[in-house]
Design an enzyme around this catalytic site. Structure first.
Site, PDB file in Angstrom:
ATOM      1  CB  SER A   1     -52.253  17.031 -48.614  1.00 23.72           C
ATOM      2  OG  SER A   1     -51.046  16.664 -47.969  1.00 23.72           O
TER       3      SER A   1
ATOM      4  CG  HIS B   1     -55.274  14.737 -46.371  1.00 22.10           C
ATOM      5  ND1 HIS B   1     -56.114  13.663 -46.176  1.00 22.10           N
ATOM      6  CD2 HIS B   1     -54.068  14.207 -46.695  1.00 22.10           C
ATOM      7  CE1 HIS B   1     -55.448  12.533 -46.383  1.00 22.10           C
ATOM      8  NE2 HIS B   1     -54.195  12.835 -46.688  1.00 22.10           N
TER       9      HIS B   1
ATOM     10  CG  ASP C   1     -50.675  13.409 -45.807  1.00 20.69           C
ATOM     11  OD1 ASP C   1     -51.405  12.411 -45.865  1.00 20.69           O
ATOM     12  OD2 ASP C   1     -50.698  14.320 -46.656  1.00 20.69           O
TER      13      ASP C   1
ATOM     14  CG  MET D   1     -45.835  10.546 -43.904  1.00 18.27           C
ATOM     15  SD  MET D   1     -45.017  10.940 -45.443  1.00 18.27           S
ATOM     16  CE  MET D   1     -46.400  11.533 -46.418  1.00 18.27           C
TER      17      MET D   1
ATOM     18  CG  HIS E   1     -53.346   9.477 -44.843  1.00 14.74           C
ATOM     19  ND1 HIS E   1     -52.871   9.736 -46.117  1.00 14.74           N
ATOM     20  CD2 HIS E   1     -53.203   8.135 -44.669  1.00 14.74           C
ATOM     21  CE1 HIS E   1     -52.461   8.610 -46.671  1.00 14.74           C
ATOM     22  NE2 HIS E   1     -52.626   7.636 -45.813  1.00 14.74           N
TER      23      HIS E   1
ATOM     24  CG  MET F   1     -49.391   7.187 -44.608  1.00 15.71           C
ATOM     25  SD  MET F   1     -48.906   8.472 -45.793  1.00 15.71           S
ATOM     26  CE  MET F   1     -49.525   9.916 -44.950  1.00 15.71           C
TER      27      MET F   1
ATOM     28  CG  MET G   1     -53.006   5.502 -50.429  1.00 19.97           C
ATOM     29  SD  MET G   1     -53.097   7.179 -49.782  1.00 19.97           S
ATOM     30  CE  MET G   1     -51.621   7.916 -50.482  1.00 19.97           C
TER      31      MET G   1
ATOM     32  N   GLY H   1     -46.012   8.318 -48.931  1.00 24.19           N
ATOM     33  CA  GLY H   1     -44.698   8.705 -48.423  1.00 24.19           C
ATOM     34  C   GLY H   1     -44.270  10.103 -48.825  1.00 24.19           C
ATOM     35  CG  PHE H   2     -41.969  10.966 -50.772  1.00 25.07           C
ATOM     36  CD1 PHE H   2     -41.046  11.642 -49.983  1.00 25.07           C
ATOM     37  CD2 PHE H   2     -41.844   9.595 -50.926  1.00 25.07           C
ATOM     38  CE1 PHE H   2     -40.015  10.955 -49.351  1.00 25.07           C
ATOM     39  CE2 PHE H   2     -40.820   8.890 -50.299  1.00 25.07           C
ATOM     40  CZ  PHE H   2     -39.900   9.571 -49.513  1.00 25.07           C
ATOM     41  N   GLY H   3     -45.389  13.940 -51.107  1.00 25.70           N
ATOM     42  CA  GLY H   3     -46.271  14.745 -51.940  1.00 25.70           C
ATOM     43  C   GLY H   3     -45.646  14.898 -53.324  1.00 25.70           C
ATOM     44  N   GLY H   4     -46.430  15.429 -54.235  1.00 27.35           N
ATOM     45  CA  GLY H   4     -45.902  15.789 -55.548  1.00 27.35           C
ATOM     46  C   GLY H   4     -45.622  14.632 -56.492  1.00 27.35           C
TER      47      GLY H   4
ATOM     48  CG  ASP I   1     -53.862  11.210 -50.193  1.00 29.57           C
ATOM     49  OD1 ASP I   1     -53.292  12.147 -50.778  1.00 29.57           O
ATOM     50  OD2 ASP I   1     -53.548  10.834 -49.044  1.00 29.57           O
TER      51      ASP I   1
ATOM     52  N   GLY J   1     -52.437  18.229 -52.487  1.00 34.13           N
ATOM     53  CA  GLY J   1     -51.380  18.929 -51.760  1.00 34.13           C
ATOM     54  C   GLY J   1     -50.669  19.903 -52.654  1.00 34.13           C
TER      55      GLY J   1
HETATM   56  C1  DX5 Z   1     -48.879  10.884 -49.792  1.00 34.00           C
HETATM   57  C2  DX5 Z   1     -49.854  11.690 -48.950  1.00 34.00           C
HETATM   58  C3  DX5 Z   1     -50.654  12.657 -49.730  1.00 34.00           C
HETATM   59  C4  DX5 Z   1     -49.857  13.742 -50.391  1.00 34.00           C
HETATM   60  C5  DX5 Z   1     -50.646  14.286 -51.531  1.00 34.00           C
HETATM   61  O1  DX5 Z   1     -48.348   9.874 -49.008  1.00 34.00           O
HETATM   62  O2  DX5 Z   1     -50.755  10.817 -48.291  1.00 34.00           O
HETATM   63  O3  DX5 Z   1     -51.693  13.237 -48.940  1.00 34.00           O
HETATM   64  O4  DX5 Z   1     -49.492  14.785 -49.552  1.00 34.00           O
HETATM   65  O5  DX5 Z   1     -49.858  15.240 -52.168  1.00 34.00           O
HETATM   66  P1  DX5 Z   1     -50.035  15.553 -53.711  1.00 34.00           P
HETATM   67  O6  DX5 Z   1     -51.413  16.084 -53.910  1.00 34.00           O
HETATM   68  O7  DX5 Z   1     -48.979  16.563 -53.957  1.00 34.00           O
HETATM   69  O8  DX5 Z   1     -49.816  14.256 -54.461  1.00 34.00           O
HETATM   70 ZN    ZN Z   2     -52.592  11.621 -47.345  1.00 36.37          ZN
END
Ligand code: DX5
Ligand code: ZN
Length: 231
Positions: free
Chosen positions: A9, A34, A36, A38, A68, A70, A139, A144-147, A177, A199
Site C-alpha cells: 500500500s 495498492h 488508497d 480517501m 481502493h 474510500m 478490511m 482511514g489510516f495505515g499502521g 487489507d 503498507g
Molecule cells: C487503510 C488502507 C490500507 C492501509 C494498510 O484504510 O486501506 O491499505 O494503507 O496499511 P497497513 O498495512 O500499514 O495497515
Molecule cells: Zn487499502
C-alpha cells in the site's frame, strides 16, 4: 487457488519520491500496487486521486494498479480512474447508492471490479454481486489510516468468502487489507486469502526485498501445510 500476490500500500511510501518507491517495491518482488483513495468524507483522511495514478503510469509503472476507493459517492470518480490507468477498482458498498450499477460501471470502463467489506460489514452484500466481481477485499482494520493493528475477527470471514468462491467455481481474488505483517500473514493465507496488502510493514522496513521474501515464504509454508498451493 490463484498464485499469491503481495500488494504494497503506497499510503506508507515516501510521497516525495513516489515513482522511485513504487519502482523499488516492484523490483523487490511485489505483484501489484495498492492505491488508497480517501476523501475526508467516507473516511476521516485525505490522500490521492486519479492524477497520481496517471503520473505513476507516465513514470513507467506497468504492474497492475489496485485502486481502493474510500470515497462517497463512488460513481463520479470511476471513469477518471479508468482513464488514469487503474486495473482493479474496489469500493465500499455503503458508499454507493446502487451497488450493481457501480460494479457494471467499473467493468464497462475496462477495469476489474472489487467490493470491500469493513470489519462490521456483513457478507450479505455478496449475495447478488459475487458472480460479477473479480475481487473481494476484506478490511482487517477500520479504513482511514495505515499502521493500525490487525483485527483477527476477519479470519473466519476470509474463510467464509473462500468457501463461497469455491462454490461459485470462478476465480475471484480474496484480498485482505490492514495490519498485515510478516508474523501474521501466514494466518491470513491459511484462512484462504490470495492477495495481501501491506503498507507500513513493507515501506517501514529497511529492506523491501527481504521483507517481501519473508512474507512470500510464510504464505507458501501456510498454503503447503493447508494443501492449497497455487496451481
Ligand atoms: C487503510 C488502507 C490500507 C492501509 C494498510 O484504510 O486501506 O491499505 O494503507 O496499511 P497497513 O498495512 O500499514 O495497515
Ligand atoms: Zn487499502
Amino acid at each position: 487457488m490463484a498464485p499469491p500476490w503481495i500488494a504494497p500500500s503506497i499510503l506508507s511510501a515516501d510521497f516525495a519520491r513516489l515513482g522511485a518507491e513504487v519502482d523499488a517495491v516492484l523490483a523487490a518482488g511485489a505483484d501489484l500496487v495498492h492505491f488508497d483513495v480517501m476523501d475526508n468524507h467516507y473516511v476521516p483522511n485525505l490522500t490521492i486521486g486519479p492524477l497520481v495514478c496517471e503520473a505513476l503510469r507516465k513514470h513507467g509503472i506497468k504492474a497492475p494498479i489496485d485502486v481502493h476507493l474510500m470515497v462517497q459517492p463512488v460513481d463520479r470518480i470511476v471513469p477518471d480512474f479508468a482513464r488514469a490507468g487503474a486495473t482493479y477498482i474496489s469500493f465500499h458498498p455503503e458508499a454507493s447508492a446502487h451497488v450493481d450499477r457501480t460494479i457494471s460501471l467499473i467493468r464497462e470502463h475496462g477495469c476489474r471490479p472489487g467490493l470491500v467489506f469493513n470489519p462490521a460489514t456483513p457478507l450479505d452484500w455478496l449475495d447478488y454481486t459475487l458472480d460479477k466481481l473479480d475481487l473481494v477485499l476484506l478490511m482487517s482494520v477500520n479504513p482511514g489510516f495505515g499502521g493500525q493493528q490487525f483485527l483477527p475477527g476477519v479470519l473466519p470471514k476470509i474463510a467464509a468468502v473462500r468457501r463461497r468462491i469455491s462454490a461459485l467455481g470462478r476465480e475471484v481474488r480474496v484480498e485482505v487489507d490492514g495490519g498485515i505483517k510478516a508474523d501474521n500473514i501466514a494466518a491470513v493465507a491459511r484462512a484462504g486469502a490470495d492477495t495481501f496488502v501491506a503498507g507500513s510493514a513493507i515501506f517501514g522496513s529497511g529492506n523491501y526485498p527481504a521483507t517481501i521474501r519473508t512474507m512470500r515464504a510464510a504464505i507458501s509454508a501456510a498454503q503447503a501445510a493447508a494443501g492449497t498451493t497455487a496451481i
